[in-house]
Design an enzyme around this catalytic site. Structure first.
Site, PDB file in Angstrom:
ATOM      1  N   ARG A 160       0.847  -1.194   0.000  1.00 33.21           N
ATOM      2  CA  ARG A 160       0.000   0.000   0.000  1.00 33.21           C
ATOM      3  C   ARG A 160       0.876   1.235   0.000  1.00 33.21           C
ATOM      4  NH1 ARG A 160      -2.510   0.274   6.192  1.00 33.21           N
ATOM      5  NH2 ARG A 160      -0.519   0.055   7.239  1.00 33.21           N
ATOM      6  N   CYS A 168       4.702   7.981  -5.522  1.00 32.27           N
ATOM      7  CA  CYS A 168       5.696   9.019  -5.299  1.00 32.27           C
ATOM      8  C   CYS A 168       4.943  10.280  -4.884  1.00 32.27           C
ATOM      9  CB  CYS A 168       6.474   9.251  -6.593  1.00 32.27           C
ATOM     10  SG  CYS A 168       7.285  10.854  -6.655  1.00 32.27           S
ATOM     11  N   ASN A 176      -4.151   8.084   4.186  1.00 32.72           N
ATOM     12  CA  ASN A 176      -4.159   7.226   5.369  1.00 32.72           C
ATOM     13  C   ASN A 176      -2.753   7.142   5.924  1.00 32.72           C
ATOM     14  OD1 ASN A 176      -5.555   5.169   7.124  1.00 32.72           O
ATOM     15  ND2 ASN A 176      -3.841   3.947   6.350  1.00 32.72           N
ATOM     16  N   GLU A 177      -2.595   7.555   7.159  1.00 38.23           N
ATOM     17  CA  GLU A 177      -1.287   7.437   7.814  1.00 38.23           C
ATOM     18  C   GLU A 177      -0.160   7.875   6.888  1.00 38.23           C
ATOM     19  OE1 GLU A 177      -1.191   3.387   9.282  1.00 38.23           O
ATOM     20  OE2 GLU A 177      -2.281   3.958  11.083  1.00 38.23           O
ATOM     21  N   CYS A 199      13.188   9.598  -6.758  1.00 36.21           N
ATOM     22  CA  CYS A 199      13.142   9.509  -8.223  1.00 36.21           C
ATOM     23  C   CYS A 199      13.488  10.856  -8.863  1.00 36.21           C
ATOM     24  CB  CYS A 199      11.768   9.025  -8.673  1.00 36.21           C
ATOM     25  SG  CYS A 199      10.489  10.300  -8.643  1.00 36.21           S
ATOM     26  N   GLU A 254      -7.870   5.512  15.032  1.00 36.35           N
ATOM     27  CA  GLU A 254      -7.541   4.084  14.969  1.00 36.35           C
ATOM     28  C   GLU A 254      -6.862   3.674  16.261  1.00 36.35           C
ATOM     29  OE1 GLU A 254      -5.209   2.492  11.799  1.00 36.35           O
ATOM     30  OE2 GLU A 254      -6.238   3.666  10.277  1.00 36.35           O
ATOM     31  N   GLU A 289      -3.180  -7.952   7.516  1.00 36.28           N
ATOM     32  CA  GLU A 289      -3.754  -7.607   8.815  1.00 36.28           C
ATOM     33  C   GLU A 289      -4.804  -8.616   9.276  1.00 36.28           C
ATOM     34  OE1 GLU A 289      -3.176  -2.831   8.965  1.00 36.28           O
ATOM     35  OE2 GLU A 289      -4.527  -3.566   7.412  1.00 36.28           O
ATOM     36  N   LYS A 290      -4.736  -9.844   8.747  1.00 34.74           N
ATOM     37  CA  LYS A 290      -5.770 -10.825   9.122  1.00 34.74           C
ATOM     38  C   LYS A 290      -5.674 -11.244  10.587  1.00 34.74           C
ATOM     39  CE  LYS A 290      -3.231 -14.763   7.088  1.00 34.74           C
ATOM     40  NZ  LYS A 290      -2.107 -13.936   6.549  1.00 34.74           N
ATOM     41  N   PHE A 291      -4.497 -11.064  11.201  1.00 36.14           N
ATOM     42  CA  PHE A 291      -4.386 -11.383  12.628  1.00 36.14           C
ATOM     43  C   PHE A 291      -4.488 -10.144  13.514  1.00 36.14           C
ATOM     44  CE2 PHE A 291      -1.960 -14.946  10.615  1.00 36.14           C
ATOM     45  CZ  PHE A 291      -2.946 -15.896  10.826  1.00 36.14           C
TER      46      PHE A 291
HETATM   47 ZN   LIG Z   1       9.451  10.376  -6.659  1.00 41.34          ZN
END
Ligand SMILES: [Zn+2]
Length: 666
Positions: free
Chosen positions: A110, A114, A148-149, A159, A304, A352-354
């Site tokens: 996730r 850039c 998100n976060e 780059c 969260e 994140e299943k656990f």
């Molecule tokens: Zn970049």
């Protein structure tokens, strides 16, 4: 009101796209049963909402929002831009981030973008616009959740696009290449540039990288992601001017200057995951919660947290019975107007299943579900605290630029100075004493506080120094402060630079202590309140750091004892300003003296492990130990949790809490 929902918020991330539609009805029914009133939706849904370029599939999200609304649940609706879809990165591989060694990262996790990519930004803004067009008028919409976060995985990208962006940013900051050369001190190690176009991000180099370049890079990376947030926010503001916009912070994350970010937000929200295996984790958590409350100086939202275990530590300890409730109440105690979790229904697949959830794998029969129901009841009982504020007499000054400078690799007197540790050195005893604390950025007006503590201000500008001098009250400044200016260049005459007049000392030499070595510090008799140290003359033990200090016009409060620094000043005072040139293991003799002198009173006198805070006319008492704690209430009142009147001496069970509506207060 924090959002469009009255009272305290309760709920979590809801990812219905991971489940067949027939499960959704059960989700909504159980949410309503638990008292959930908000769900965070669509955070990672871009690939489902826009499966092909410009081709939207909103039908499923329409049905989710309708279903939530029908059950009285509001939506913290994400713009869904936290993870670009596969088609975008295949069409535009240049939009994926590149690490410092030049490797372009792959799709499959996730935050694969850039931050400087015009392609990513354009598509993200377009999706945000489509979301606002579609859902701006939906009755479930209570707030917008952008990204998100930020910076959790992708803080920086090395780059070519990021290099061009960095050069534009540098041109804005330094004007031209001459300004850049001067700021970065490029005469050192033959780095003199003749064009800003020759400058690159601090990619992997043969040796230590120019610290001025690194500091500007840190600033740039925070700003580049902030631009991503602001671009989406501008669209949301245009189309839905009345809907608050947030992005979930990550407590004391080193990468982003949250003071700057908070200015761009309508409300501050935070993700907090204290380690249940660490019995002292609640102290650092309290510090980060106080920071969140201080960012905008009003209530914030815990967006969260984990009902039990997380899934990303090497060993993921669960929360024993009572701890989820206690940790949730702690967020409220420090100004959050709700408790939200990751996530609603525990995942069947993925990394994140656990990770625990409000509705565990075992369903409503599992122990976790009982905790969910109980917390829902508690939050209903606490609804009246929403919107109340905290008054603190003590401020701790903290800024990200000092953190970035202080923790720069390979160029410091010691790499053992970590700003979070320095903050906790002072915060921990204040917390143990039940003293309310605000955080404040360097340069802020501090009038109104009785005591200001600056654990470290490595990077100290003239403006920062002026604000501290203008404060004029009781001030404690920690070591290695006033060392460099905004360009990470040592102040004329050395430390403490622009703080020299205020503190009345000069630091001739830094004296970092090797690991395991200690330095004794002897307090001058009468300099501290009698009785603050057990038996005889109070002594402190310093570790990690000391300094060779020369007094200009200050009084010596403590001297180094033994070793090379024997007899030299360790702690000094000029007027109301104390300078502590070392890192005492225990700062309480200094702190208690300052608290007594300024008349700062604790919220309540509490035994070890019990946390006390105030919000408006409400007193929070949280027992973080497993043993019953006996304490005397400072006033009678009604406990909103147990629904009974309490007065005088009480026993607070292990991991239990009280939220007292104090009689006679509003
Ligand atoms: Zn970049």
């Amino acid at each position: 009101m924090l959002t469009r929902v009255p009272g305290l918020l309760f709920g979590g991330d809801y990812n219905p796209e991971q489940w067949p539609e027939e499960v959704w009805a059960e989700d909504a029914r159980l949410m309503a049963e638990a008292g959930v009133n908000m769900a965070t939706v669509a955070v990672f849904a871009w690939s489902r909402l826009e499966p092909r370029p410009g081709e939207y599939d909103f039908g499923w999200l329409d049905r989710v929002l309708d279903l939530l609304h029908a059950h009285g649940i509001a939506a913290d609706l994400a713009t869904a831009t936290a993870t670009p879809p596969p088609w975008l990165v295949r069409d535009h591989p240049e939009a994926m981030p590149v690490d410092a060694a030049g490797t372009r990262l792959e799709f499959g996790s996730r935050q694969g973008y850039c931050p400087s990519s015009p392609i990513y930004r354009a598509h993200a803004v377009r999706l945000a616009r489509a979301m606002a067009d579609r859902y701006g008028g939906h009755p479930a919409l209570a707030m917008w959740h952008v990204g998100n976060e930020y910076a959790d995985h992708t803080l920086e990208c090395f780059c070519e696009e990021s290099a061009r962006h960095f050069r534009r940013w540098l041109t804005e900051r330094h004007g031209d290449v001459a300004g850049l050369n001067a700021a970065w001190g490029t005469s050192c190690w033959g780095q003199h540039y003749t064009s800003i176009d020759q400058v690159n991000p601090p990619r992997k180099a043969p040796g230590p990288i120019n610290p001025g370049q690194l500091l500007d890079w840190r600033r740039f990376c925070s700003d580049a992601l902030l631009e991503c947030f602001e671009a989406e926010k501008a669209v949301l503001r245009e189309l839905t001017p009345d809907v608050p916009v947030t992005t979930n912070f990550m407590s004391l994350l080193p990468g982003l200057d949250y003071w700057r970010w908070a200015e761009a937000e309508d409300l501050v929200s935070d993700d907090a995951y204290p380690d249940p295996a660490d019995p002292a984790s609640h102290v650092a958590t309290a510090l980060s919660y106080d920071l969140m409350r201080s960012l905008k100086r009003r209530p914030w939202l815990l967006l969260e947290s984990a009902p039990s275990a997380v899934s990303w530590r090497e060993v993921n300890a669960p929360k024993p019975p009572g701890v989820m409730r206690l940790h949730s109440l702690q967020a409220l105690a420090h100004g959050s107007d709700g408790v939200m979790f990751f996530q609603w229904r525990q995942a069947k697949y993925g990394p994140e299943k656990f990770h625990s959830a409000l509705l565990p794998h075992g369903g409503t029969a599992a122990r976790g579900w009982r905790d969910t129901l109980r917390l829902g009841d508690d939050l209903r009982n606490l609804h009246e605290i929403a919107g109340t504020g905290t008054d603190a007499d003590v401020a701790i000054v903290f800024g990200w630029e000092s953190l970035w400078g202080l923790e720069a690799p390979e160029s410091m007197p010691s790499d053992r100075l970590r700003l979070k540790d320095l903050l906790l050195t002072w915060y921990r005893p204040l917390h143990e004493r039940g003293v309310a604390v605000d955080l404040a950025p360097p340069g802020r007006d501090l009038s109104g506080y009785r005591l200001v503590i600056v654990p470290n201000l490595y990077l100290c500008t003239e403006e920062h120094a002026k604000a501290l001098a203008a404060y004029g009250g009781r001030l404690i400044v920690g070591p290695f402060s006033g060392v460099v200016d905004a360009a990470d260049q040592v102040h004329e005459g050395g430390a403490p630079g622009p703080l020299r007049d205020l503190l009345g000392v000069a630091v001739d030499e830094f004296w970092p202590l090797p690991d395991g070595e200690t330095q004794s510090v002897r307090l001058v008799p009468g300099a501290v309140r009698p009785g603050t140290a057990e038996g005889g003359e109070p002594r402190l033990t310093a570790r990690t750091w000391a300094e060779w200090v020369r007094v200009l016009d200050a009084e010596v409060v403590a001297r180094y004892e033994g070793g090379e620094l024997d007899g030299l000043p360790a702690i000094t005072r000029k007027g109301g300003a104390t300078y502590v040139s070392c890192l005492p293991e225990d700062v309480t003799p200094i702190l208690d003296h300052a608290l007594a002198e300024t008349g700062v009173a604790p919220v309540a006198a509490v035994p070890p492990g019990v946390e006390a805070t105030r919000r408006g006319g409400y007193l929070f008492l949280l027992n973080h130990t497993t043993e019953p704690a006996r304490l005397a209430l400072p006033a009678a009142g009604f406990d909103l949790l147990s629904r009974r009147r309490l007065d005088g001496e009480i026993v607070l069970a292990g991991r239990d809490a009280i939220v007292l509506r104090i009689e006679g207060e509003k």
